[in-house]
Design a protein around this motif. Structure first.
Motif, PDB file in Angstrom:
ATOM      1  N   LEU A  88       0.798  -1.003   0.081  1.00 31.34           N
ATOM      2  CA  LEU A  88       0.006  -0.182  -0.073  1.00 31.34           C
ATOM      3  C   LEU A  88       0.761   1.266  -0.026  1.00 31.34           C
ATOM      4  O   LEU A  88       0.537   2.308  -0.758  1.00 31.34           O
ATOM      5  CB  LEU A  88      -1.036   0.063   1.258  1.00 31.34           C
ATOM      6  N   GLU A  89       1.841   1.401   0.760  1.00 34.47           N
ATOM      7  CA  GLU A  89       2.938   2.426   0.734  1.00 34.47           C
ATOM      8  C   GLU A  89       3.635   2.516  -0.396  1.00 34.47           C
ATOM      9  O   GLU A  89       3.841   3.609  -0.758  1.00 34.47           O
ATOM     10  CB  GLU A  89       3.811   2.395   1.852  1.00 34.47           C
ATOM     11  N   GLY A  90       3.605   1.502  -1.254  1.00 35.91           N
ATOM     12  CA  GLY A  90       4.304   1.580  -2.720  1.00 35.91           C
ATOM     13  C   GLY A  90       3.348   2.042  -3.601  1.00 35.91           C
ATOM     14  O   GLY A  90       3.592   2.039  -4.870  1.00 35.91           O
ATOM     15  N   GLY A  91       2.032   2.219  -3.069  1.00 30.96           N
ATOM     16  CA  GLY A  91       0.985   2.709  -4.157  1.00 30.96           C
ATOM     17  C   GLY A  91       0.190   1.551  -4.702  1.00 30.96           C
ATOM     18  O   GLY A  91      -0.295   2.005  -5.940  1.00 30.96           O
ATOM     19  N   LYS A  92       0.185   0.431  -4.380  1.00 27.54           N
ATOM     20  CA  LYS A  92      -0.142  -0.658  -5.371  1.00 27.54           C
ATOM     21  C   LYS A  92      -1.551  -1.188  -4.498  1.00 27.54           C
ATOM     22  O   LYS A  92      -1.687  -1.123  -3.314  1.00 27.54           O
ATOM     23  CB  LYS A  92       0.619  -2.036  -5.093  1.00 27.54           C
ATOM     24  N   SER A  93      -2.519  -1.405  -5.341  1.00 30.35           N
ATOM     25  CA  SER A  93      -3.809  -2.103  -4.822  1.00 30.35           C
ATOM     26  C   SER A  93      -3.496  -3.566  -4.537  1.00 30.35           C
ATOM     27  O   SER A  93      -2.372  -4.175  -4.779  1.00 30.35           O
ATOM     28  CB  SER A  93      -4.732  -2.454  -5.844  1.00 30.35           C
ATOM     29  N   VAL A  94      -4.246  -4.250  -3.423  1.00 31.45           N
ATOM     30  CA  VAL A  94      -3.526  -5.282  -2.686  1.00 31.45           C
ATOM     31  C   VAL A  94      -4.977  -6.463  -2.594  1.00 31.45           C
ATOM     32  O   VAL A  94      -5.821  -6.131  -2.265  1.00 31.45           O
ATOM     33  CB  VAL A  94      -2.966  -5.014  -1.359  1.00 31.45           C
ATOM     34  N   LEU A  95      -4.550  -7.680  -2.886  1.00 30.91           N
ATOM     35  CA  LEU A  95      -5.308  -8.740  -2.390  1.00 30.91           C
ATOM     36  C   LEU A  95      -4.297  -9.428  -1.579  1.00 30.91           C
ATOM     37  O   LEU A  95      -3.370 -10.014  -2.018  1.00 30.91           O
ATOM     38  CB  LEU A  95      -5.763  -9.577  -3.679  1.00 30.91           C
ATOM     39  N   VAL A  96      -5.042  -9.497  -0.417  1.00 33.58           N
ATOM     40  CA  VAL A  96      -4.196 -10.130   0.684  1.00 33.58           C
ATOM     41  C   VAL A  96      -4.810 -11.465   1.336  1.00 33.58           C
ATOM     42  O   VAL A  96      -6.017 -11.457   1.514  1.00 33.58           O
ATOM     43  CB  VAL A  96      -4.194  -9.221   1.929  1.00 33.58           C
ATOM     44  N   GLU A  97      -4.127 -12.448   1.352  1.00 32.89           N
ATOM     45  CA  GLU A  97      -4.634 -14.009   1.655  1.00 32.89           C
ATOM     46  C   GLU A  97      -5.281 -13.755   2.889  1.00 32.89           C
ATOM     47  O   GLU A  97      -4.902 -13.212   3.869  1.00 32.89           O
ATOM     48  CB  GLU A  97      -3.501 -14.858   1.725  1.00 32.89           C
ATOM     49  N   LYS A  98      -6.237 -14.809   3.423  1.00 33.95           N
ATOM     50  CA  LYS A  98      -6.982 -14.750   4.613  1.00 33.95           C
ATOM     51  C   LYS A  98      -6.254 -15.548   5.463  1.00 33.95           C
ATOM     52  O   LYS A  98      -5.466 -16.155   5.254  1.00 33.95           O
ATOM     53  CB  LYS A  98      -8.275 -15.390   4.127  1.00 33.95           C
ATOM     54  N   PRO A  99      -6.281 -15.365   6.703  1.00 31.64           N
ATOM     55  CA  PRO A  99      -7.104 -14.121   7.260  1.00 31.64           C
ATOM     56  C   PRO A  99      -6.387 -12.802   7.234  1.00 31.64           C
ATOM     57  O   PRO A  99      -5.009 -12.769   6.818  1.00 31.64           O
ATOM     58  CB  PRO A  99      -7.268 -14.044   8.738  1.00 31.64           C
ATOM     59  N   MET A 100      -7.124 -11.545   6.823  1.00 35.44           N
ATOM     60  CA  MET A 100      -6.194 -10.270   6.599  1.00 35.44           C
ATOM     61  C   MET A 100      -4.990 -10.076   7.324  1.00 35.44           C
ATOM     62  O   MET A 100      -3.918 -10.067   6.753  1.00 35.44           O
ATOM     63  CB  MET A 100      -7.117  -9.260   6.356  1.00 35.44           C
ATOM     64  N   THR A 101      -5.313 -10.267   8.719  1.00 34.09           N
ATOM     65  CA  THR A 101      -4.190 -10.142   9.653  1.00 34.09           C
ATOM     66  C   THR A 101      -4.324 -10.983  10.795  1.00 34.09           C
ATOM     67  O   THR A 101      -5.264 -12.032  10.716  1.00 34.09           O
ATOM     68  CB  THR A 101      -3.887  -8.793   9.968  1.00 34.09           C
ATOM     69  N   ARG A 115      -7.866   3.110   2.405  1.00 31.55           N
ATOM     70  CA  ARG A 115      -9.007   4.250   2.123  1.00 31.55           C
ATOM     71  C   ARG A 115      -7.964   5.538   1.825  1.00 31.55           C
ATOM     72  O   ARG A 115      -8.391   6.563   1.147  1.00 31.55           O
ATOM     73  CB  ARG A 115      -9.920   4.287   3.359  1.00 31.55           C
ATOM     74  N   ASN A 116      -7.073   5.824   2.927  1.00 26.04           N
ATOM     75  CA  ASN A 116      -6.494   7.320   2.733  1.00 26.04           C
ATOM     76  C   ASN A 116      -5.601   7.352   1.557  1.00 26.04           C
ATOM     77  O   ASN A 116      -5.492   8.430   1.163  1.00 26.04           O
ATOM     78  CB  ASN A 116      -5.331   7.034   4.218  1.00 26.04           C
ATOM     79  N   ARG A 117      -5.285   6.175   1.006  1.00 27.48           N
ATOM     80  CA  ARG A 117      -4.519   6.423  -0.204  1.00 27.48           C
ATOM     81  C   ARG A 117      -5.379   6.110  -1.404  1.00 27.48           C
ATOM     82  O   ARG A 117      -4.800   6.249  -2.553  1.00 27.48           O
ATOM     83  CB  ARG A 117      -3.302   5.274  -0.415  1.00 27.48           C
TER      84      ARG A 117
END
Length: 325
Positions: A88-101, A115-117
């Motif tokens: 995200l900090e690199g400006g990329k959209s992300v699909l993150v494997e489950k569970p998100m964290t 959302r901020n970016r």
């Protein structure tokens, strides 16, 4: 995004990354453009195996690649937050494997960062995009089995796992709940929504992660969901939804179904076959590309609110069973 190929990057080089890479050719308009890992050796080996044009020896290098539109984070879930944040900090959209964290707080942080970016972010809960699952939702919404009264689902792997295995390591978010239990819990949410009551119990390993967990969820409608997960023994790994007018049975492997059975109270039985090629990861990639093409910041099928609500539920269950990472 509507008039050109969607260029994917994969962050991680393990089994899930390999499965995603194998399914990506089934996605119209998708190109696997780059892979990133903590080491150049791992990235190079993955790139050679799957014909990936560019291999990066760090997460940051992948996130900075100007020829990547969206990154699939396929690390172990203990690394999801850090890896997705780099993307995200690199400006990329992300699909993150489950569970998100590993918990609600860190998932909420990723959602806020996206959302901020103004970047797209989605949890890769592939089950929610599966054609058979979506057909089941449609049948229930159409009243085919009446009012839902119970949901049953189980997911168990044959143990024992060695003490050094990631499934028994608290530092890696080990245990049955986050690795396996997320499927029965998401399944119940798909059918019944958020519960009004939560009761859970678990047997813990010597390391302090859950070996076998049972969860009973109650709903304002009066419905009940009975869910189990385990790393001590292979259960049937099936699911059923019972309503006042019938029942839907999902076979073993309910989390990636290709078929299911509708049994009506009249005695009529109907078989549904929604077979597909590949392993089923292509459907989440298709949804990501659809959302990107339409300029959506999140998927209506796997919205941020759902991810955060279920992370809240997982936190509640972990508190009840006494598991901390």
């Amino acid at each position: 995004m509507t008039d050109r190929t969607t260029r994917w990057g994969i962050l991680g080089t393990g089994g899930i990354a390999a499965t995603f890479a194998s399914d990506l050719p089934l996605v119209p308009g998708a190109e696997l453009a780059a892979v990133g890992s903590r080491t150049a050796e791992a990235a190079d080996a993955f790139a050679a195996k799957f014909g990936v044009p560019r291999a990066h020896g760090s997460w940051a290098e992948l996130a900075a690649d100007p020829d990547v539109d969206v990154i699939y984070v396929a690390t172990p879930h203990s690394s999801h937050h850090a890896a997705a944040m780099v993307c995200l900090e690199g400006g990329k959209s992300v699909l993150v494997e489950k569970p998100m964290t590993l918990d609600l707080a860190s998932s909420a942080q990723l959602v806020q960062e996206a959302r901020n970016r103004g970047l797209f972010l989605m949890e890769a809960m592939w089950m929610r995009l599966n054609p058979a699952i979506r057909k089941i939702q449609e049948l229930i919404e159409d009243g085919e089995i009446g009012e839902v009264v119970t949901v049953h689902a189980d997911f168990g792997l044959q143990g024992p796992f060695d003490a050094s295995h990631r499934l028994r390591d608290p530092a890696l978010g080990g245990g049955a709940l986050l690795d396996l239990g997320v499927y029965p819990i998401h399944f119940a949410d798909l059918i019944l929504g958020s519960p009004s009551a939560v009761h859970s119990w678990a047997r813990l390993t010597p390391e302090g992660v859950d070996e076998t967990t049972g969860v009973l969820l109650g709903y304002h409608s009066g419905a009940v969901a009975a869910l189990t997960c385990s790393i001590a023994g292979e259960s049937r790994n099936a699911a059923s939804i019972t309503g006042t007018l019938g029942r839907i049975d999902l076979p073993p492997g309910f989390f990636v179904p290709r078929s299911f059975t509708l049994k009506r109270s009249t005695g009529e039985t109907e078989e549904f076959d929604l077979g597909f090629d590949g392993s089923g990861y292509q459907f989440e990639a298709i949804e990501v590309q659809r959302c990107l093409a339409e300029g959506l910041p999140e998927s209506p099928l796997v919205p941020h609110t759902t991810t955060l609500e279920l992370m809240t539920l997982l936190d509640t269950i972990r508190a009840e069973i006494g598991v901390a990472y």
